[in-house]
Design a protein around this motif. Sequence first.
Motif, short mmCIF file in Angstrom:
data_model
loop_
_atom_site.label_atom_id
_atom_site.label_comp_id
_atom_site.label_asym_id
_atom_site.label_seq_id
_atom_site.Cartn_x
_atom_site.Cartn_y
_atom_site.Cartn_z
N HIS A 68 0.80 -1.23 0.00
CA HIS A 68 0.00 0.00 0.00
C HIS A 68 0.83 1.28 0.00
N TYR A 69 1.97 1.27 -0.68
CA TYR A 69 2.65 2.54 -0.95
C TYR A 69 3.30 2.45 -2.31
N SER A 70 3.50 3.60 -2.93
CA SER A 70 4.01 3.64 -4.30
C SER A 70 5.52 3.76 -4.30
N ASP A 71 6.18 2.80 -4.92
CA ASP A 71 7.63 2.85 -5.08
C ASP A 71 7.92 3.45 -6.46
N THR A 72 8.14 4.74 -6.48
CA THR A 72 8.38 5.45 -7.73
C THR A 72 9.88 5.55 -8.02
N ARG A 73 10.59 4.47 -7.69
CA ARG A 73 12.03 4.37 -7.90
C ARG A 73 12.76 5.54 -7.21
N GLN A 78 12.11 12.14 -2.79
CA GLN A 78 11.77 13.54 -2.57
C GLN A 78 10.80 13.68 -1.39
N PHE A 79 10.21 12.54 -0.95
CA PHE A 79 9.32 12.53 0.21
C PHE A 79 10.03 11.97 1.44
N LEU A 80 11.36 12.06 1.46
CA LEU A 80 12.12 11.50 2.58
C LEU A 80 11.74 12.18 3.89
N ARG A 81 11.33 13.43 3.82
CA ARG A 81 10.92 14.15 5.03
C ARG A 81 9.57 13.66 5.53
N LYS A 82 8.66 13.34 4.60
CA LYS A 82 7.31 12.92 4.97
C LYS A 82 6.91 11.70 4.14
N PRO A 83 7.36 10.52 4.52
CA PRO A 83 7.10 9.31 3.72
C PRO A 83 5.62 8.96 3.59
N SER A 84 4.79 9.42 4.52
CA SER A 84 3.36 9.07 4.46
C SER A 84 2.70 9.58 3.19
N SER A 85 3.33 10.53 2.49
CA SER A 85 2.77 11.04 1.22
C SER A 85 2.76 9.96 0.14
N LEU A 86 3.58 8.93 0.32
CA LEU A 86 3.64 7.85 -0.68
C LEU A 86 2.57 6.78 -0.45
N LEU A 87 1.92 6.81 0.70
CA LEU A 87 0.91 5.80 1.00
C LEU A 87 -0.29 6.00 0.08
#
Length: 387
Positions: A68-73, A78-87
């Motif tokens: 349930h998260y997107s691995d955009t390679r 760029q979301f290292l500060r807020k990883p929840s944005s990838l969920l």
Amino acid sequence: MFFSFLPILLYSFLIVLYPLSWLKVDRSVSKRYIQAGQSLNVKITVKSHLPLPILFLIIEDQLPRSIHYSDTRHFKYQFLRKPSSLLKSDTYKTIIFPRFRRQVVYEYEITSVPRGSHELTDVRLVTGDFLGLVSKEHVYSNRVSILSEPREVPLRLKNDISYFEEGEQTAYSIKANHTNLVSGVRDYAPGDRVSWLDWKTTARKQKLVTKEFEQEKHKDLTVVLNGIQSEEDDWLAFEGSVEMANSIVRESIDDHGKVSFVAIGENRHEIQLERGRRDLDRLTRFLAEVKLVDESKPFSSKLLKEGMLISKDRNIVVITHELDPHLHRTMSRINQQDAKVSLIYIRSKHLVSSRERQGLDQLKQEGVIVTWLNEDQLTGRIIEVNT
């Protein structure tokens, strides 16, 4: 009105009696082994053995949380500060109107599949009557396992020091051929340079003889991965650590003596890469499945125990998403063992405190080779690493 409404009532009654468990559900995937960031096509087939017409059928594939998260390679960092944005909260379901068809198919695509071992298990079916008076639901268990391997990152290794078999001379070009130490002679082979010919031996033996040079020998290498969670949002930095460990090991196999990989978490896992492809497959499998763990014993204390076992003839590369004063002292102590020590620290530039920056600078002054990777470096096509 009664007779016109009778078929609807009869159908509702049949739906009540009809067991959904009689339906057969199959799931198939386009690939069982993929690389993180790739897409996966899923096909769900529902078959009915009875001729009862089904007005509508809701098909929902209930995916595991691990997917349930997107691995955009490299873009994901760029979301290292807020990883929840990838969920992502995508639901993979559809409504189909089978009517008299005995078989219906639902196909969909899962994009940007993350690293990990994913097991697709349950498929949920829902149907009912014309008026919504009757609703039936059944969950089918259909297990399909998918292994998403970690991505190999393009690296540019800098300041790589190597040692010749005799003496302490160092070399900074890891792939250069050195022609100043002659170890013997051999018969000429196509492709040998003319400057390598030993003319005296050639004249004596009446055949072309080539000088054989001392091959440079790099120190053995140990790559250590920190698998202990310190904060809830460490998981994206850990993904970067896994990709970095995978890439460094593969990049170093041909240029070092013996290469080993050690993951420190709840338990210690070591893989010696001595048997070529077989050991690389073991490493890939392990890195695909490894997860962050909560552990009462800190990484620094476990690393200290590991570092004390490292001989001075071995390089050690520590990859971590956490840097605290205890880890700083541990790195300093290991560095005093005359082993070449490198630290790769992965953390958002917005989350690194001034104290951590001072710690990194102090480690550099003490002789530890330090690489700090943040959003700017990790989102690039090629990553430069000091090892």
